[in-house]
Design an enzyme around this catalytic site. Structure first.
Site, PDB file in Angstrom:
ATOM      1  N   HIS A   6      -5.729 -37.398 -11.980  1.00 16.95           N
ATOM      2  CA  HIS A   6      -7.118 -36.962 -12.156  1.00 16.95           C
ATOM      3  C   HIS A   6      -7.185 -35.460 -12.440  1.00 16.95           C
ATOM      4  CE1 HIS A   6     -11.208 -36.052 -10.189  1.00 16.95           C
ATOM      5  NE2 HIS A   6     -11.469 -36.768 -11.253  1.00 16.95           N
ATOM      6  N   ARG A   7      -7.690 -35.102 -13.597  1.00 14.94           N
ATOM      7  CA  ARG A   7      -7.733 -33.701 -14.067  1.00 14.94           C
ATOM      8  C   ARG A   7      -6.316 -33.113 -14.108  1.00 14.94           C
ATOM      9  NH1 ARG A   7     -12.861 -31.738 -10.211  1.00 14.94           N
ATOM     10  NH2 ARG A   7     -13.986 -33.698 -10.355  1.00 14.94           N
ATOM     11  N   GLU A  33      -6.223 -38.030 -16.671  1.00 15.63           N
ATOM     12  CA  GLU A  33      -7.659 -37.982 -16.949  1.00 15.63           C
ATOM     13  C   GLU A  33      -8.035 -36.528 -17.144  1.00 15.63           C
ATOM     14  OE1 GLU A  33     -12.025 -37.756 -15.546  1.00 15.63           O
ATOM     15  OE2 GLU A  33     -10.265 -36.640 -14.888  1.00 15.63           O
ATOM     16  N   ASP A  35     -11.662 -33.882 -18.476  1.00 18.73           N
ATOM     17  CA  ASP A  35     -13.088 -33.819 -18.790  1.00 18.73           C
ATOM     18  C   ASP A  35     -13.276 -32.923 -20.005  1.00 18.73           C
ATOM     19  OD1 ASP A  35     -14.065 -35.061 -16.134  1.00 18.73           O
ATOM     20  OD2 ASP A  35     -12.731 -33.432 -15.506  1.00 18.73           O
ATOM     21  N   HIS A  48     -14.297 -29.368 -16.139  1.00 16.86           N
ATOM     22  CA  HIS A  48     -15.113 -30.352 -15.417  1.00 16.86           C
ATOM     23  C   HIS A  48     -16.554 -29.921 -15.160  1.00 16.86           C
ATOM     24  CE1 HIS A  48     -16.806 -32.311 -11.829  1.00 16.86           C
ATOM     25  NE2 HIS A  48     -16.275 -33.397 -12.354  1.00 16.86           N
ATOM     26  N   GLU A 108     -12.750 -38.051 -20.497  1.00 14.31           N
ATOM     27  CA  GLU A 108     -14.114 -38.258 -19.991  1.00 14.31           C
ATOM     28  C   GLU A 108     -15.081 -37.337 -20.725  1.00 14.31           C
ATOM     29  OE1 GLU A 108     -14.909 -37.864 -15.732  1.00 14.31           O
ATOM     30  OE2 GLU A 108     -17.056 -37.838 -16.200  1.00 14.31           O
ATOM     31  N   LYS A 110     -18.224 -35.421 -20.892  1.00 15.05           N
ATOM     32  CA  LYS A 110     -19.186 -34.880 -19.915  1.00 15.05           C
ATOM     33  C   LYS A 110     -20.505 -34.581 -20.626  1.00 15.05           C
ATOM     34  CE  LYS A 110     -17.315 -34.437 -15.814  1.00 15.05           C
ATOM     35  NZ  LYS A 110     -17.589 -35.635 -15.050  1.00 15.05           N
ATOM     36  N   ASP A 230      -5.898 -37.475  -7.432  1.00 15.77           N
ATOM     37  CA  ASP A 230      -5.433 -36.076  -7.481  1.00 15.77           C
ATOM     38  C   ASP A 230      -4.002 -35.979  -6.953  1.00 15.77           C
ATOM     39  OD1 ASP A 230      -8.101 -35.277  -8.111  1.00 15.77           O
ATOM     40  OD2 ASP A 230      -8.606 -35.145  -5.984  1.00 15.77           O
TER      41      ASP A 230
HETATM   42  O1  G3P Z   1     -12.984 -40.327 -14.484  1.00 12.42           O
HETATM   43  C1  G3P Z   1     -13.073 -40.405 -13.105  1.00 12.42           C
HETATM   44  C2  G3P Z   1     -13.693 -39.175 -12.506  1.00 12.42           C
HETATM   45  O2  G3P Z   1     -13.151 -38.051 -13.132  1.00 12.42           O
HETATM   46  C3  G3P Z   1     -15.189 -39.149 -12.630  1.00 12.42           C
HETATM   47  O3  G3P Z   1     -15.782 -38.125 -11.927  1.00 12.42           O
HETATM   48  O4  G3P Z   1     -16.691 -35.894 -11.511  1.00 12.42           O
HETATM   49  O5  G3P Z   1     -14.240 -36.275 -11.285  1.00 12.42           O
HETATM   50  O6  G3P Z   1     -15.297 -36.245 -13.535  1.00 12.42           O
HETATM   51  P1  G3P Z   1     -15.477 -36.569 -12.073  1.00 12.42           P
HETATM   52 MG    MG Z   2     -13.610 -36.728 -14.789  1.00  7.24          MG
END
Ligand code: G3P
Ligand code: MG
Length: 247
Positions: A6-7, A33, A35, A48, A108, A110, A230
């Protein structure tokens, strides 16, 4: 279950930076992943929050800052001194890394209030077209169904996943509208019944953001395909990505 960083590997490096993505690759993750949003001069940047306040030494909305202004910010120091000099990457830079390392990317989209969704999708699709990445390496996701409908126009051959905190009652209609590949939902609110429905309808099911295996002990049995985390290091013993628990 498989793991998506994640990120990037955002527990060991500042989120959404090249260091975080490289750490995820070194660690052995098959997917990251990130953003994406547009700078004031319409460059897709990997970031993000709506503002740069939390994750850089600057202030203000990403959409009010030019690519040049964003690039001058330090995106590593907030995390630790070790990452001083880290910068906000463009989507193009991350795609170039992913293409050379053959890692999959969950992009993702945004959409903050006032965001020009059409422009975002147009610019993101253009950067992808100009990159060396294979469509199969990519998966779009968004909390905005409008953004997913729009990106389907600009990049129809790239898979789409609907992000929800909780899966709504009329989920099937929405997934059919966007011709979805996957559902991405908060692991805390997913029920077994919902998971079974999503899986029997033929969709991939991804859960965010679980950082300990104990939190998603049952999810694998429910049919969840992927955990967005994470901390992939909490789920595996080594770079070989052997599960610590039976996930
Ligand atoms: O893609 C899953 C997650 O990243 C969604 O929420 O706020 O972390 O971008 P956020
Ligand atoms: Mg995200």
């Amino acid at each position: 279950m498989k793991l998506t960083a994640h990120r990037g590997l955002s527990s060991l490096a500042p989120e959404n930076t090249l260091s975080a993505f490289k750490k995820a690759i070194q660690f052995g993750c098959d997917s990251i992943e990130l953003d994406v949003q547009l700078s004031a001069d319409h460059i897709p940047v990997v970031f993000h929050d709506q503002t740069v306040n939390r994750c850089t030494n600057g202030q203000g909305k990403v959409s009010d800052l030019t690519w040049h202004e964003l690039r001058l910010l330090d995106a590593g120091l907030w995390f630790s001194d070790e990452f001083e000099g880290e910068y906000i990457p463009s989507l193009a830079e991350v795609l170039s890394l992913a293409a050379s390392k053959k890692i999959n990317i969950n992009i993702e989209l945004k959409t903050f209030p006032g965001c020009d969704i059409d422009l975002l999708c147009e610019k993101v699709a253009l950067v992808i077209m100009e990159s060396e990445i294979d469509d199969e390496q990519l998966l779009f996701s968004s909390f905005s169904t409008d953004a997913l409908l729009c990106i389907a126009q600009y990049a129809p051959t790239i898979r789409r996943g609907q992000l929800w905190q909780t899966i709504p009652y009329d989920f099937l209609n929405i997934l059919q509208q966007i011709d979805a590949y996957s559902v991405h939902c908060d692991y805390r609110f997913l029920t077994e019944q919902q998971a079974v429905k999503v899986k029997s309808a033929g969709f991939q099911l991804h859960c965010y953001t679980a950082n300990f295996p104990e939190l998603v002990k049952e999810h694998g049995n429910w049919g969840v395909d992927r955990i967005i985390t994470d901390t992939p290091q909490n789920f595996v013993k080594s770079k070989a990505l052997e599960p610590v628990l039976d996930i």
